[in-house]
Motif scaffolding. Structure first.
Motif, short mmCIF file in Angstrom:
data_model
loop_
_atom_site.label_atom_id
_atom_site.label_comp_id
_atom_site.label_asym_id
_atom_site.label_seq_id
_atom_site.Cartn_x
_atom_site.Cartn_y
_atom_site.Cartn_z
N LEU A 85 0.83 -1.20 0.00
CA LEU A 85 0.00 0.00 0.00
C LEU A 85 0.87 1.26 0.00
N LYS A 86 1.99 1.22 0.72
CA LYS A 86 2.92 2.36 0.73
C LYS A 86 3.48 2.59 -0.67
N ASP A 87 3.81 1.53 -1.39
CA ASP A 87 4.34 1.67 -2.75
C ASP A 87 3.30 2.28 -3.68
N LEU A 88 2.03 1.94 -3.47
CA LEU A 88 0.94 2.48 -4.28
C LEU A 88 0.81 3.99 -4.06
N ALA A 89 1.03 4.44 -2.83
CA ALA A 89 0.89 5.85 -2.49
C ALA A 89 1.93 6.71 -3.18
N SER A 90 3.06 6.14 -3.57
CA SER A 90 4.12 6.93 -4.19
C SER A 90 3.87 7.16 -5.69
#
Length: 91
Positions: A85-90
């Motif tokens: 999910l953190k990777d998606l936010a970037s």
């Protein structure tokens, strides 16, 4: 997206009625809240972890008057996103 829009998305994806999807969304929310009250965590793989976070009482300052006072200790629901999910936010 609000709760009714989430229920509609669940309804469309799962092929169930909006009422059933709404009940499912409500049940998930209630389970997360009950888990937090029991000081337990809810881990959803690929999404994240919900957990109860305790905050001690501390001295705070009223920005308007400058008066110092104590804030009460409290427990709040916290969310720690999964790395996917953190990777998606970037993006």
């Amino acid at each position: 997206m609000n709760k009714s829009e989430l229920a509609k998305a669940v309804s469309d994806k799962a092929g169930i009625t909006r009422a059933q999807a709404g009940d499912a969304v409500d049940a998930i929310i209630e389970a997360i809240i009950a888990s937090a009250k029991a000081d337990d965590t809810v881990q959803l793989a690929g999404f994240g972890t919900f957990h109860a976070k305790h905050r001690e009482a501390r001295e705070v300052r009223n920005p308007r008057t400058g008066e110092k006072m104590m804030s009460a200790a409290k427990t709040a629901l916290a969310f720690r996103p999964a790395s996917a999910l953190k990777d998606l936010a970037s993006l």
